[in-house]
Design a protein around this motif. Sequence first.
Motif, PDB file in Angstrom:
ATOM      1  N   ARG A 114     -17.874  23.980 -70.245  1.00 29.84           N
ATOM      2  CA  ARG A 114     -18.300  25.142 -71.012  1.00 29.84           C
ATOM      3  C   ARG A 114     -17.195  25.422 -72.001  1.00 29.84           C
ATOM      4  NH1 ARG A 114     -20.592  29.576 -67.532  1.00 29.84           N
ATOM      5  NH2 ARG A 114     -18.626  29.244 -66.465  1.00 29.84           N
ATOM      6  N   GLN A 115     -17.462  25.153 -73.282  1.00 29.03           N
ATOM      7  CA  GLN A 115     -16.444  25.237 -74.337  1.00 29.03           C
ATOM      8  C   GLN A 115     -15.223  24.407 -73.920  1.00 29.03           C
ATOM      9  OE1 GLN A 115     -15.968  29.481 -75.032  1.00 29.03           O
ATOM     10  NE2 GLN A 115     -17.838  29.563 -76.252  1.00 29.03           N
ATOM     11  N   GLY A 116     -14.077  25.012 -73.758  1.00 32.82           N
ATOM     12  CA  GLY A 116     -12.885  24.241 -73.425  1.00 32.82           C
ATOM     13  C   GLY A 116     -12.615  24.104 -71.942  1.00 32.82           C
ATOM     14  N   GLU A 117     -13.541  24.570 -71.093  1.00 35.75           N
ATOM     15  CA  GLU A 117     -13.312  24.579 -69.654  1.00 35.75           C
ATOM     16  C   GLU A 117     -14.079  23.456 -68.967  1.00 35.75           C
ATOM     17  OE1 GLU A 117     -13.966  27.610 -65.831  1.00 35.75           O
ATOM     18  OE2 GLU A 117     -14.874  28.035 -67.793  1.00 35.75           O
ATOM     19  N   LEU A 118     -13.378  22.631 -68.200  1.00 35.64           N
ATOM     20  CA  LEU A 118     -14.014  21.602 -67.400  1.00 35.64           C
ATOM     21  C   LEU A 118     -14.478  22.221 -66.090  1.00 35.64           C
ATOM     22  CD1 LEU A 118     -14.668  18.543 -67.089  1.00 35.64           C
ATOM     23  CD2 LEU A 118     -12.453  18.331 -65.908  1.00 35.64           C
ATOM     24  N   LEU A 119     -15.772  22.133 -65.813  1.00 37.06           N
ATOM     25  CA  LEU A 119     -16.352  22.774 -64.636  1.00 37.06           C
ATOM     26  C   LEU A 119     -16.548  21.812 -63.464  1.00 37.06           C
ATOM     27  CD1 LEU A 119     -19.102  24.870 -66.451  1.00 37.06           C
ATOM     28  CD2 LEU A 119     -16.814  25.622 -65.757  1.00 37.06           C
ATOM     29  N   GLY A 120     -16.585  20.545 -63.740  1.00 31.29           N
ATOM     30  CA  GLY A 120     -16.780  19.562 -62.684  1.00 31.29           C
ATOM     31  C   GLY A 120     -16.796  18.172 -63.269  1.00 31.29           C
ATOM     32  N   SER A 121     -16.498  17.175 -62.438  1.00 32.34           N
ATOM     33  CA  SER A 121     -16.510  15.798 -62.920  1.00 32.34           C
ATOM     34  C   SER A 121     -16.878  14.859 -61.781  1.00 32.34           C
ATOM     35  CB  SER A 121     -15.148  15.413 -63.506  1.00 32.34           C
ATOM     36  OG  SER A 121     -14.138  15.474 -62.503  1.00 32.34           O
ATOM     37  N   PHE A 122     -17.349  13.686 -62.165  1.00 33.07           N
ATOM     38  CA  PHE A 122     -17.759  12.687 -61.190  1.00 33.07           C
ATOM     39  C   PHE A 122     -17.296  11.328 -61.668  1.00 33.07           C
ATOM     40  CE2 PHE A 122     -20.928   9.551 -59.696  1.00 33.07           C
ATOM     41  CZ  PHE A 122     -20.780   9.720 -58.328  1.00 33.07           C
ATOM     42  N   GLY A 123     -16.636  10.569 -60.803  1.00 33.98           N
ATOM     43  CA  GLY A 123     -16.139   9.248 -61.149  1.00 33.98           C
ATOM     44  C   GLY A 123     -16.790   8.162 -60.317  1.00 33.98           C
ATOM     45  N   ASN A 124     -16.444   6.939 -60.637  1.00 28.78           N
ATOM     46  CA  ASN A 124     -17.035   5.796 -59.952  1.00 28.78           C
ATOM     47  C   ASN A 124     -16.023   4.662 -59.960  1.00 28.78           C
ATOM     48  OD1 ASN A 124     -19.055   3.953 -58.921  1.00 28.78           O
ATOM     49  ND2 ASN A 124     -19.235   3.174 -60.998  1.00 28.78           N
ATOM     50  N   ASP A 125     -15.814   4.037 -58.792  1.00 32.63           N
ATOM     51  CA  ASP A 125     -14.792   2.994 -58.691  1.00 32.63           C
ATOM     52  C   ASP A 125     -15.292   1.612 -59.093  1.00 32.63           C
ATOM     53  OD1 ASP A 125     -16.364   2.216 -56.563  1.00 32.63           O
ATOM     54  OD2 ASP A 125     -14.935   2.844 -55.019  1.00 32.63           O
ATOM     55  N   GLY A 126     -16.582   1.492 -59.397  1.00 35.19           N
ATOM     56  CA  GLY A 126     -17.116   0.229 -59.868  1.00 35.19           C
ATOM     57  C   GLY A 126     -17.314  -0.837 -58.807  1.00 35.19           C
ATOM     58  N   ARG A 127     -17.160  -0.498 -57.547  1.00 36.57           N
ATOM     59  CA  ARG A 127     -17.279  -1.490 -56.480  1.00 36.57           C
ATOM     60  C   ARG A 127     -18.728  -1.848 -56.160  1.00 36.57           C
ATOM     61  NH1 ARG A 127     -12.707   0.606 -52.091  1.00 36.57           N
ATOM     62  NH2 ARG A 127     -10.898   0.357 -53.474  1.00 36.57           N
ATOM     63  N   THR A 128     -19.649  -0.957 -56.510  1.00 35.93           N
ATOM     64  CA  THR A 128     -21.068  -1.200 -56.235  1.00 35.93           C
ATOM     65  C   THR A 128     -21.805  -1.403 -57.543  1.00 35.93           C
ATOM     66  OG1 THR A 128     -20.958   0.210 -54.275  1.00 35.93           O
ATOM     67  CG2 THR A 128     -23.141  -0.306 -55.124  1.00 35.93           C
ATOM     68  N   ALA A 129     -22.508  -2.507 -57.672  1.00 35.36           N
ATOM     69  CA  ALA A 129     -23.279  -2.786 -58.882  1.00 35.36           C
ATOM     70  C   ALA A 129     -24.292  -1.680 -59.130  1.00 35.36           C
ATOM     71  CB  ALA A 129     -23.983  -4.127 -58.742  1.00 35.36           C
ATOM     72  N   ARG A 130     -24.593  -1.428 -60.409  1.00 36.15           N
ATOM     73  CA  ARG A 130     -25.431  -0.289 -60.778  1.00 36.15           C
ATOM     74  C   ARG A 130     -26.803  -0.339 -60.119  1.00 36.15           C
ATOM     75  NH1 ARG A 130     -28.869   0.872 -65.021  1.00 36.15           N
ATOM     76  NH2 ARG A 130     -28.443  -1.102 -66.059  1.00 36.15           N
ATOM     77  N   LYS A 131     -27.482  -1.481 -60.168  1.00 37.66           N
ATOM     78  CA  LYS A 131     -28.825  -1.561 -59.585  1.00 37.66           C
ATOM     79  C   LYS A 131     -28.782  -1.351 -58.073  1.00 37.66           C
ATOM     80  CE  LYS A 131     -31.572  -2.323 -63.103  1.00 37.66           C
ATOM     81  NZ  LYS A 131     -32.192  -3.630 -63.345  1.00 37.66           N
ATOM     82  N   ILE A 132     -27.760  -1.886 -57.407  1.00 35.29           N
ATOM     83  CA  ILE A 132     -27.626  -1.682 -55.966  1.00 35.29           C
ATOM     84  C   ILE A 132     -27.391  -0.207 -55.668  1.00 35.29           C
ATOM     85  CG2 ILE A 132     -26.195  -2.185 -53.941  1.00 35.29           C
ATOM     86  CD1 ILE A 132     -25.732  -4.966 -55.108  1.00 35.29           C
TER      87      ILE A 132
END
Length: 223
Positions: free
Chosen positions: A168-186
């Motif tokens: 919201r404007q300059g404030e980060l309210l939440g985030s989500f990351g991914n380590d890439g160990r699992t293929a996208r379709k799986i």
Amino acid sequence: MEKPIVHDLASLMELCELDGKVDVRGRVFTAHHFAFSPEVDWASELIGVNSGWGPITAVTSAFYDPYVLRGPEAFASYVSSWTDSGVNQLSMLTRFVDLTEITSARQTDGGASAWCTVDFRSHGEVGTARLRSSWLTGSSSKESSLVFGRSGVEVWIDHTAMTGFAARQGELLGSFGNDGRTARKIAHYRPLYASLLSGRPDPVLGFDAAATITAIHRAVPGV
């Protein structure tokens, strides 16, 4: 079955007419796999616990695939960018809003690109989703932005990297990351099948969701 459930509105009507004669809702399920992607799950849960953000008022979603490099083979396999990607965009959006109707649709580049707008309802209010799909790229890129106009919050999800953030404007309210160990379709299909086999499949797999998505996906605006 794989999505889309059917390829034309006449076939959809035939399926709908079976309701009451056979148990279509108990027996017919459609693999809307994009709705189960980790970043979509994260965003859905985040929005669910932040009702104060208000309704979603606008969505912009862009799905790019490098299929133009395949030439005629791409059209033989996927028909058009809207046929291939539109159903994924619509099924993903059902996790967040109630789709109502397609309001405009324009296919260009011989079907390799499309620009469509779809109306939806969120907490009783009407919003519009702008959906872009195209094969005119050298690599895959899929992203969506959900805007909460009342509160100024935006949720950005990257479907290719399976990441996201809310701000919201300059404030980060939440985030989500991914380590890439699992293929996208799986990463898509594992939770999809877990839901299907749970005894209480997610509604996005059900016949009603498939019928709504197909009706919008195959509709001609204004008709």
